[in-house]
Write an enzyme that holds these catalytic residues in place. Structure first.
Site, PDB file in Angstrom:
ATOM      1  N   LYS A  77       0.866  -1.186   0.000  1.00  0.00           N
ATOM      2  CA  LYS A  77       0.000   0.000   0.000  1.00  0.00           C
ATOM      3  C   LYS A  77       0.897   1.228   0.000  1.00  0.00           C
ATOM      4  O   LYS A  77       2.031   1.159   0.495  1.00  0.00           O
ATOM      5  CB  LYS A  77      -0.887   0.006   1.257  1.00  0.00           C
ATOM      6  N   ASP A  92      -6.972   4.412  -4.667  1.00  0.00           N
ATOM      7  CA  ASP A  92      -7.643   4.272  -3.375  1.00  0.00           C
ATOM      8  C   ASP A  92      -8.244   5.651  -3.102  1.00  0.00           C
ATOM      9  O   ASP A  92      -8.455   6.429  -4.051  1.00  0.00           O
ATOM     10  CB  ASP A  92      -6.640   3.852  -2.280  1.00  0.00           C
TER      11      ASP A  92
HETATM   12  P1  NDP Z   1     -12.896   7.841  -2.960  1.00  0.00           P
HETATM   13  O1  NDP Z   1     -11.803   8.820  -2.744  1.00  0.00           O
HETATM   14  O2  NDP Z   1     -13.433   7.650  -4.326  1.00  0.00           O
HETATM   15  O3  NDP Z   1     -14.117   8.170  -1.984  1.00  0.00           O
HETATM   16  C1  NDP Z   1     -13.962   8.213  -0.604  1.00  0.00           C
HETATM   17  C2  NDP Z   1     -15.290   8.560   0.032  1.00  0.00           C
HETATM   18  O4  NDP Z   1     -15.190   8.405   1.436  1.00  0.00           O
HETATM   19  C3  NDP Z   1     -15.688  10.009  -0.204  1.00  0.00           C
HETATM   20  O5  NDP Z   1     -17.075  10.116  -0.215  1.00  0.00           O
HETATM   21  C4  NDP Z   1     -15.081  10.711   1.015  1.00  0.00           C
HETATM   22  O6  NDP Z   1     -15.710  11.940   1.359  1.00  0.00           O
HETATM   23  C5  NDP Z   1     -15.348   9.676   2.092  1.00  0.00           C
HETATM   24  N1  NDP Z   1     -14.333   9.823   3.136  1.00  0.00           N
HETATM   25  C6  NDP Z   1     -12.985   9.729   3.015  1.00  0.00           C
HETATM   26  N2  NDP Z   1     -12.379   9.954   4.179  1.00  0.00           N
HETATM   27  C7  NDP Z   1     -13.366  10.215   5.056  1.00  0.00           C
HETATM   28  C8  NDP Z   1     -13.391  10.501   6.435  1.00  0.00           C
HETATM   29  N3  NDP Z   1     -12.253  10.614   7.141  1.00  0.00           N
HETATM   30  N4  NDP Z   1     -14.613  10.671   7.026  1.00  0.00           N
HETATM   31  C9  NDP Z   1     -15.755  10.557   6.303  1.00  0.00           C
HETATM   32  N5  NDP Z   1     -15.791  10.286   4.987  1.00  0.00           N
HETATM   33  C10 NDP Z   1     -14.626  10.114   4.391  1.00  0.00           C
HETATM   34  O7  NDP Z   1     -12.342   6.468  -2.369  1.00  0.00           O
HETATM   35  P2  NDP Z   1     -12.825   4.980  -2.661  1.00  0.00           P
HETATM   36  O8  NDP Z   1     -14.298   4.934  -2.892  1.00  0.00           O
HETATM   37  O9  NDP Z   1     -11.914   4.416  -3.675  1.00  0.00           O
HETATM   38  O10 NDP Z   1     -12.466   4.259  -1.286  1.00  0.00           O
HETATM   39  C11 NDP Z   1     -13.400   4.162  -0.200  1.00  0.00           C
HETATM   40  C12 NDP Z   1     -12.970   3.057   0.743  1.00  0.00           C
HETATM   41  O11 NDP Z   1     -12.920   1.817   0.030  1.00  0.00           O
HETATM   42  C13 NDP Z   1     -11.573   3.213   1.369  1.00  0.00           C
HETATM   43  O12 NDP Z   1     -11.581   2.639   2.658  1.00  0.00           O
HETATM   44  C14 NDP Z   1     -10.698   2.377   0.457  1.00  0.00           C
HETATM   45  O13 NDP Z   1      -9.508   1.960   1.095  1.00  0.00           O
HETATM   46  C15 NDP Z   1     -11.638   1.220   0.168  1.00  0.00           C
HETATM   47  N6  NDP Z   1     -11.322   0.439  -1.021  1.00  0.00           N
HETATM   48  C16 NDP Z   1     -11.247   1.021  -2.251  1.00  0.00           C
HETATM   49  C17 NDP Z   1     -10.987   0.248  -3.358  1.00  0.00           C
HETATM   50  C18 NDP Z   1     -11.004   0.811  -4.744  1.00  0.00           C
HETATM   51  O14 NDP Z   1     -10.917   0.002  -5.691  1.00  0.00           O
HETATM   52  N7  NDP Z   1     -11.137   2.096  -4.944  1.00  0.00           N
HETATM   53  C19 NDP Z   1     -10.685  -1.193  -3.231  1.00  0.00           C
HETATM   54  C20 NDP Z   1     -10.889  -1.724  -1.896  1.00  0.00           C
HETATM   55  C21 NDP Z   1     -11.161  -0.914  -0.850  1.00  0.00           C
HETATM   56  P3  NDP Z   1     -14.934  13.328   1.101  1.00  0.00           P
HETATM   57  O15 NDP Z   1     -15.028  13.576  -0.371  1.00  0.00           O
HETATM   58  O16 NDP Z   1     -15.666  14.324   1.924  1.00  0.00           O
HETATM   59  O17 NDP Z   1     -13.516  13.130   1.572  1.00  0.00           O
END
Ligand code: NDP
Length: 448
Positions: free
Chosen positions: A128, A168
């Site tokens: 990571k 991510d």
């Molecule tokens: P994105 O950046 O596309 O979206 C993240 C989302 O989560 C946004 O809506 C963001 O809101 C919100 N968010 C982030 N940090 C916080 C926080 N501290 N408190 C509240 N809301 C928060 O990321 P992904 O959708 O790619 O990833 C989401 C999760 O899924 C993560 O845990 C990631 O590790 C996991 N994941 C992702 C994969 C992928 O293929 N993308 C694969 C496997 C797991 P805001 O815009 O306000 O920050």
């Protein structure tokens, strides 16, 4: 609580060696608790120091990223890559760009990635990386300059057979494109398998964008079916509004459910008619806006400040898809009190340790992240495969393979839980099934 003396001593060493890394401790202690019956049945793991080795990264790369903002000022961020374990294949895991990123976060994510990648059944190790850079509010040119500076150091540590990063939080198609462009420029050779999540025109895989959210629903559907249930006519609460949340919304809706919420770090929306994906896509993917803007075209929906409140919305199924530790014990109790019977994790470690215990104690069908959200990395591996074959598969072919992989992960996790005397405990099952393949490879490869 870990009872086994050997595992307890490893956990103590992990805490001494990595002061303050609470998320990493949380991830390690959950896995070690699950492994108690395994180390008791397999003394060779202790004899060969497997647990000590698997909890210590192969290496951590940490570097300065200097870039110039739109006001011609030099900005400095920190870049990281944690190469955790490559016993079964090249390091594989995303890059996160978020101001909260530091070594402790990336160690927890890299550690989880070892077991998740193993569960997919594909030959990929765990890693990571990322930076404390915040893409929010930055211009396209600033993001471009940052990505170029980041890759100018990272390129020497990665490669199609060495370490293959992906996206991510904060790293989507735009960032992967800029990162790949810089890698290409420096290396002067077209090694498309060095990054995944690429655009379709330069080696990306169809269905990779959708894969984590779709995969989460395929896994959850398999878990529901095994328990005589389905998504049909169920009310679903989803947190987050990024890549994972958006495509979980699409697939859960396609499977017959009504998704009534999405959120971001400021607040959450409730649309009792079902959240409309096309509107969300326009806001998040085209305008890079906030979820609050949903109300501009859907005045009947509600917006509430504060992201934690999303768990107070009554539902049958909850899919946390935002970030780690977003769902605590208090929220878990409210969800269950309001009738939720299924929780499946799209984000990495979104439920606190206490919340997970509460779900398991209350017989909630619980899909742990490392099993439920493995669809993204699995499809990334399919992208690597297409890159090395210099070919491109159809959307249907990739999606079909993804579905098969997710059903298989469910079956493997359920079987391991049963074999070790705790049927239905997929936390235990996923940890054991993911661990054993890596541990056996480490045994066969000798001590290093
Ligand atoms: P994105 O950046 O596309 O979206 C993240 C989302 O989560 C946004 O809506 C963001 O809101 C919100 N968010 C982030 N940090 C916080 C926080 N501290 N408190 C509240 N809301 C928060 O990321 P992904 O959708 O790619 O990833 C989401 C999760 O899924 C993560 O845990 C990631 O590790 C996991 N994941 C992702 C994969 C992928 O293929 N993308 C694969 C496997 C797991 P805001 O815009 O306000 O920050």
């Amino acid at each position: 609580m870990i009872k086994n003396e050997y595992l307890k001593s490893v956990m103590e060493k992990v805490q001494q060696r990595n002061p303050g890394e609470t998320e990493f401790f949380q991830a390690v202690s959950e896995v070690l608790e699950s492994l108690e019956p395994v180390v008791e049945r397999h003394p060779e793991y202790q004899a060969n120091g497997i647990i000590e080795r698997i909890t210590e990264p192969d290496r951590i790369i940490k570097f300065r990223v200097a870039w110039v903002d739109d006001n011609n000022r030099v900005q400095i961020n920190r870049g990281f890559r944690v190469q955790f374990n490559s016993a079964i294949g090249p390091y594989k895991g995303g890059l996160r760009f978020h101001p909260s990123v530091w070594e402790g976060t990336l160690k927890f994510l890299g550690f989880e990635q070892i077991f998740k990648n193993s569960l997919t059944g594909l030959p990929i190790g765990g890693g990571k990386g990322g930076s404390d850079f915040d893409p929010k509010g930055k211009s396209d040119m600033e993001v471009l300059r940052f990505c170029q500076a980041f890759m100018t150091e990272l390129y020497r540590h990665i490669g199609p057979d060495v370490d293959v990063p992906a996206g991510d939080i904060g790293v989507g198609g735009r960032e992967i494109g800029y990162l790949y462009g810089q890698y290409l420029r420096i290396r002067g050779s077209s090694e498309s398998g060095v990054l995944t999540g690429k655009g379709i025109s330069f080696g990306g895989s169809l269905a990779r964008t959708e894969a984590t959210g779709y995969g989460l629903c395929y896994f959850t559907d398999a878990m529901l079916k095994a328990n005589g249930k389905s998504f049909k006519d169920q009310t679903v609460v989803i947190s987050g509004s990024g890549n994972v949340a958006q495509y979980a919304l699409v697939k859960a809706t396609e499977l017959g459910a009504k998704v009534i919420t999405l959120s971001d770090s400021n607040g959450y929306i409730v649309d009792k008619d079902g959240v409309d994906f096309e509107t969300v896509k326009q806001i998040k993917q085209v305008k890079r806006g906030r979820i609050k803007e949903y109300l501009e075209t859907h005045p009947n929906a509600e917006y509430h400040e504060g992201c934690k409140g999303v768990w107070t919305v009554p539902c049958d199924i909850a899919l946390p898809c935002a970030t780690q530790n977003e769902l605590d014990e208090e929220s878990a109790k409210i969800l269950v009190k309001n009738g939720c019977t299924v929780v499946s994790e799209g984000a990495n470690m979104p439920s606190t340790k206490e919340a997970v215990k509460y779900f398991l104690d209350n017989k909630i069908l619980f899909g742990p992240a490392k099993a439920a959200n493995a669809g993204g990395v699995a499809t990334s591996e399919l992208e690597m495969r297409q890159n090395s074959e210099r070919t491109s598969w159809t959307f249907e072919r990739v999606d079909e393979k993804l579905k098969g992989i997710m059903e298989n992960i469910y079956a493997k996790s359920a079987a391991a839980a049963k074999e070790y005397g705790q049927p239905g405990n997929l936390v235990l099952g996923a940890n054991i099934a993911g661990f054993q393949k890596v541990a056996d490879a480490m045994l066969a490869e000798g001590i290093f």
